[in-house]
Motif scaffolding. Structure first.
Motif, PDB file in Angstrom:
ATOM      1  N   GLU A  18      -9.248  16.321   6.607  1.00 43.11           N
ATOM      2  CA  GLU A  18      -8.028  15.878   7.505  1.00 43.11           C
ATOM      3  C   GLU A  18      -8.069  16.200   8.989  1.00 43.11           C
ATOM      4  O   GLU A  18      -8.714  17.061   9.301  1.00 43.11           O
ATOM      5  N   PRO A  19      -7.395  15.303   9.931  1.00 44.72           N
ATOM      6  CA  PRO A  19      -7.425  15.637  11.205  1.00 44.72           C
ATOM      7  C   PRO A  19      -6.565  16.948  11.498  1.00 44.72           C
ATOM      8  O   PRO A  19      -5.517  17.189  10.901  1.00 44.72           O
ATOM      9  N   PRO A  65      -9.657  -2.906   9.221  1.00 44.29           N
ATOM     10  CA  PRO A  65      -9.343  -2.343   7.597  1.00 44.29           C
ATOM     11  C   PRO A  65     -10.185  -3.076   6.943  1.00 44.29           C
ATOM     12  O   PRO A  65     -10.185  -4.230   6.260  1.00 44.29           O
ATOM     13  N   ALA A  66     -11.752  -2.428   6.677  1.00 40.82           N
ATOM     14  CA  ALA A  66     -12.883  -3.210   6.399  1.00 40.82           C
ATOM     15  C   ALA A  66     -13.028  -2.998   5.136  1.00 40.82           C
ATOM     16  O   ALA A  66     -14.286  -3.484   4.265  1.00 40.82           O
ATOM     17  N   ARG A  67     -12.183  -2.270   4.056  1.00 44.80           N
ATOM     18  CA  ARG A  67     -12.592  -2.016   2.797  1.00 44.80           C
ATOM     19  C   ARG A  67     -11.703  -2.699   1.854  1.00 44.80           C
ATOM     20  O   ARG A  67     -10.423  -2.854   2.091  1.00 44.80           O
ATOM     21  N   ALA A 142      -4.845  -7.125   3.172  1.00 43.97           N
ATOM     22  CA  ALA A 142      -5.310  -6.447   1.936  1.00 43.97           C
ATOM     23  C   ALA A 142      -6.391  -5.452   2.269  1.00 43.97           C
ATOM     24  O   ALA A 142      -6.786  -4.649   1.531  1.00 43.97           O
ATOM     25  N   GLY A 143      -6.989  -5.265   3.582  1.00 39.74           N
ATOM     26  CA  GLY A 143      -7.966  -4.386   3.904  1.00 39.74           C
ATOM     27  C   GLY A 143      -7.384  -2.861   4.078  1.00 39.74           C
ATOM     28  O   GLY A 143      -6.465  -2.703   4.358  1.00 39.74           O
ATOM     29  N   HIS A 144      -8.254  -2.215   3.433  1.00 40.62           N
ATOM     30  CA  HIS A 144      -7.865  -0.721   3.725  1.00 40.62           C
ATOM     31  C   HIS A 144      -8.855  -0.169   4.747  1.00 40.62           C
ATOM     32  O   HIS A 144     -10.045  -0.308   4.902  1.00 40.62           O
ATOM     33  N   LEU A 145      -8.449   0.953   5.577  1.00 44.91           N
ATOM     34  CA  LEU A 145      -8.948   1.693   6.625  1.00 44.91           C
ATOM     35  C   LEU A 145     -10.419   2.183   5.932  1.00 44.91           C
ATOM     36  O   LEU A 145      -9.966   2.974   4.796  1.00 44.91           O
ATOM     37  N   ALA A 157      -1.196   6.673   5.499  1.00 43.77           N
ATOM     38  CA  ALA A 157      -0.607   5.966   6.793  1.00 43.77           C
ATOM     39  C   ALA A 157      -0.911   6.595   8.182  1.00 43.77           C
ATOM     40  O   ALA A 157      -1.247   6.237   8.931  1.00 43.77           O
ATOM     41  N   ALA A 158      -0.994   8.070   8.084  1.00 36.49           N
ATOM     42  CA  ALA A 158      -1.392   8.724   9.337  1.00 36.49           C
ATOM     43  C   ALA A 158      -2.741   8.357   9.768  1.00 36.49           C
ATOM     44  O   ALA A 158      -2.970   8.504  10.712  1.00 36.49           O
ATOM     45  N   ASP A 159      -3.682   7.984   8.922  1.00 34.84           N
ATOM     46  CA  ASP A 159      -5.077   7.924   9.534  1.00 34.84           C
ATOM     47  C   ASP A 159      -5.215   6.429  10.087  1.00 34.84           C
ATOM     48  O   ASP A 159      -6.106   6.259  10.911  1.00 34.84           O
ATOM     49  N   THR A 160      -4.266   5.668  10.081  1.00 35.79           N
ATOM     50  CA  THR A 160      -4.216   4.408  10.761  1.00 35.79           C
ATOM     51  C   THR A 160      -4.010   4.724  12.151  1.00 35.79           C
ATOM     52  O   THR A 160      -4.813   3.892  12.975  1.00 35.79           O
TER      53      THR A 160
END
Length: 342
Positions: A18-19, A65-67, A142-145, A157-160
């Motif tokens: 976590e950051p 969002p490459a995954r 549809a991509g996930h970070l 959401a916070a990772d965005t």
């Protein structure tokens, strides 16, 4: 050199999943040339290590969002990590799959749509989107970070925001240039107030950055390719800094790779294109005078690069110090200030 020459044991609890609440609240380990002692500092102390006339170089790539997730029509779950988007409908990817798909196999996406496998080159596949939808639109809906697997969790959401630098501009990376994650607006303002100039390169970090070195002999490793842009403005900033006696300070290994790639002819020149440069001990880094970087995985190409800069034994001793002092490791972890091996 051997891959095992870059091994170290990390207690799992030191992996930062976590950051921190504030970007610049991370710790900063200063590693001067031996025999000077290591210095335990804070990232907010960075201005005390800089001086007027220096040039701080940042990588302004932006994580996409490459995954994606799906399933082969023949059965079996598939995790898709985009490495590079090609045109409107194709991509180079890595696949997380129990059995590698063959050419012309179809992968149905959980979010709708499908890919056809066009070809395979080593651990990378070329896929084509089987619809009129563009890759850009597919990833946006549809991509996930793509948080690294060692974090042990999916992005929230916070990772965005937090898995993106505050100066990110050019979309194309599938992993963050993590040394830049420690900078927030107040820290950048403090740097500028010192009379330190800030410059930018772009290097789109690829999924290959997570590929392990599989050959025991380091020089046999095949480095992945990444796209970079070292512009004419940055080249002039570097020349100006050198003329006034300032230092060039890289924020991250990606900046070092970009500047060294653009210096292969001897002098730094503008460069836009692909690089497969592999930097490990025996290579002399000449483009930068100091390096701010995170703590990297054992036996990784990134650990090899910092070892080329500051010396393998010195770097591994610094890592041991960081472990004993309970620093946080990897992407959301703490940072180092490295000075070159004397």
């Amino acid at each position: 050199m051997k891959r095992s020459d870059f091994h170290y044991q990390l207690p799992p609890e030191l992996i930062a999943s976590e950051p921190l609440e504030q970007r610049s609240a991370s710790r900063l380990l200063r590693v001067p040339p031996a025999p000077a002692p290591f210095e335990d500092r804070q990232m907010r102390d960075l201005p005390s290590l800089l001086r007027s006339g220096d040039l701080l170089v940042l990588n302004d790539t932006r994580v996409i969002p490459a995954r994606l997730y799906g399933q082969k029509t023949t059965g079996g779950r598939v995790e898709i990590m985009i490495e590079r988007v090609i045109g409107q409908h194709e991509a180079i990817v890595q696949l997380g799959v129990s059995k590698p798909p063959k050419e012309d196999a179809v992968i149905e996406l959980d979010a709708g749509g499908s890919f056809r496998v066009l070809s395979r080159d080593g651990g990378f596949y070329r896929l084509r989107l089987q619809s009129s939808e563009t890759m850009e639109h597919l990833l946006s809906r549809a991509g996930h970070l793509p948080l690294p697997h060692y974090m042990g969790r999916e992005a929230v959401a916070a990772d965005t925001e937090r898995y993106q630098t505050v100066f990110a501009r050019h979309a194309g990376a599938v992993a963050a240039p993590t040394a830049g994650l420690h900078f927030d607006a107040p820290l950048l303002d403090a740097v500028r107030e010192l009379g330190v100039e800030i410059g930018h390169v772009t290097l789109h970090v690829g999924a290959g950055t997570f590929q392990p070195v599989r050959s025991e002999l380091v020089h046999e490793h095949r480095m992945h390719s990444e796209w970079l842009n070292v512009g004419a403005e940055l080249v002039e900033q570097v020349r100006h800094a050198r003329r006034r006696g300032g230092r060039v300070i890289a924020v991250g290994t990606t900046v070092v790779r970009a500047l060294e790639s653009a210096s292969q002819g001897g002098d730094l020149k503008p460069l836009a294109g692909e690089t497969q440069i592999f930097i490990f001990p025996g290579y002399k880094i000449r483009s930068v005078d100091a390096l701010i970087t995170n703590f990297h995985l054992p036996e990784s190409t990134l650990l090899m690069l910092v070892s080329a800069f500051a010396g393998r034994e010195r770097v591994l001793a610094a890592y041991q110090h960081a472990i004993e002092q309970r620093y946080r490791f990897y992407s959301y972890g703490d940072a180092m200030w490295l000075e070159p091996d004397a």
